[in-house]
Design an enzyme around this catalytic site. Structure first.
Site, short mmCIF file in Angstrom:
data_model
loop_
_atom_site.label_atom_id
_atom_site.label_comp_id
_atom_site.label_asym_id
_atom_site.label_seq_id
_atom_site.Cartn_x
_atom_site.Cartn_y
_atom_site.Cartn_z
CG ASP A 10 37.74 44.43 51.49
OD1 ASP A 10 36.68 43.77 51.48
OD2 ASP A 10 37.91 45.43 50.76
CB SER A 11 37.42 41.63 47.90
OG SER A 11 36.74 42.87 47.91
CE1 TYR A 42 38.11 37.99 46.97
CE2 TYR A 42 37.37 37.71 49.23
CZ TYR A 42 38.38 37.67 48.29
OH TYR A 42 39.65 37.31 48.68
N GLY A 43 31.91 39.98 45.43
CA GLY A 43 30.46 40.01 45.52
C GLY A 43 29.70 39.30 44.42
CB CYS A 73 35.20 41.60 53.12
SG CYS A 73 34.48 41.06 51.54
CB THR A 75 31.23 39.79 49.86
OG1 THR A 75 30.71 40.85 49.04
CG2 THR A 75 31.00 38.46 49.15
CD GLU A 152 39.58 47.54 44.94
OE1 GLU A 152 40.77 47.51 44.56
OE2 GLU A 152 39.24 47.43 46.13
CB CYS A 186 30.17 46.85 50.33
SG CYS A 186 31.75 46.56 49.50
CG HIS A 188 35.24 48.32 48.16
ND1 HIS A 188 35.33 47.06 48.69
CD2 HIS A 188 36.32 48.46 47.33
CE1 HIS A 188 36.42 46.46 48.22
NE2 HIS A 188 37.03 47.28 47.39
#
Length: 271
Positions: A10-11, A42-43, A73, A75, A152, A186, A188
């Site tokens: 994932d990012s 990344y989005g 991820c 994205t 994050e 997403c 996240h």
């Protein structure tokens, strides 16, 4: 029986939502996780950059000779999945198909909400997948670019006024559309599930893309004869492209196990 590990990337932190479910339903499997924390999010990137980053992430995980890779991820799943599948001879799983399938099954009124990164919403991938399953479904989509940075930075707990305010602003038009199902597009976003669920209300079902993807992966590995059936718990390894301390701290909270000292930093640009 196949004892090779499953790669997950994932990012950043979000892919742990998929890894946690993978570990829960397949505890005997070895898992290797890479979070590109040095380049998150990344989005907001262009398609070309997202594909480049995804190819590097995949190249790194391929050094562990995995039997499959999970793109945890949204994205990358909506932007680069076809490219990665074409370039790699092992199974590569994204999060879109399984989430769309779950939403199409769960919705009763045919109104489905979708929140995701700018790239995911721009791609239209979730809408296409839903339309192929249930042409009558009406999708209300909303890009939420600030949610990934909030997660994050650990701003995903109920009572965080900033996270709650930002989430409410993004979700207002989705709620107004009368959806009864919301795809957290997403990986996240499930970390903010309590905040999102509180705002949307108890009558709106939340589809966790990481959770749905993990269940999908288990079924596919079983069908392909790739499961690891040895007794005992599998090994989990964690790698990031930036600070190990920040990631380990938040990952330990979310996974409910101490991963401090188990996270390694890599130079992803070398791949």
């Amino acid at each position: 029986m196949d004892t090779r590990p499953i790669g997950v990337f994932d990012s950043g932190l979000g892919g742990l939502t998929a890894l946690r479910e993978l570990a829960r339903i397949m505890p005997e499997e070895d898992l290797v996780y890479f979070g590109d924390t040095g380049r998150v999010p990344y989005g907001s990137r262009s398609r070309e950059v997202i594909i480049k980053y995804a190819q590097q992430d995949m190249s790194f995980l391929r050094t562990f000779r995995p039997k499959a890779v999970v793109i945890a991820c949204g994205t990358v799943s909506t932007t680069a999945l076809d490219v990665l599948r074409e370039e790699n001879p092992i199974p590569v799983f994204g999060v879109v198909e399984s989430a769309a399938s779950a939403a199409a099954h769960v919705t009763k009124n045919g109104r489905v909400g979708l929140i995701g990164t700018q790239a995911s919403i721009r791609s239209g991938a979730y809408e296409r997948a839903l339309s192929s399953l249930r042409p009558d479904v009406d999708v209300t989509a909303r890009a939420c670019p600030l949610l990934v940075p909030l997660v994050e930075n650990g701003r995903f707990r109920p009572g965080d006024s900033v996270a709650e305010t930002v989430a409410a602003e993004y979700l207002a038009p989705v709620k107004a559309a009368g959806v009864d199902t919301l795809i957290l597009g997403c990986t996240h976003y499930p970390l903010m599930k309590s905040i999102i669920g509180e705002y949307m209300g108890p009558d709106v079902a939340l589809v966790d893309v990481g959770e749905q993807c993990a269940r999908w992966v288990k079924r596919q590995l079983e069908l392909d004869g790739l499961r690891n059936e040895r007794p005992g718990a599998g090994r989990h390894r964690y790698f990031v492209s930036d600070s190990t301390e920040d990631f380990a701290s938040l990952a330990s909270i979310f996974l409910r196990e101490d991963v401090t000292g188990e996270v390694e930093q890599v130079d992803i640009t070398a791949y």
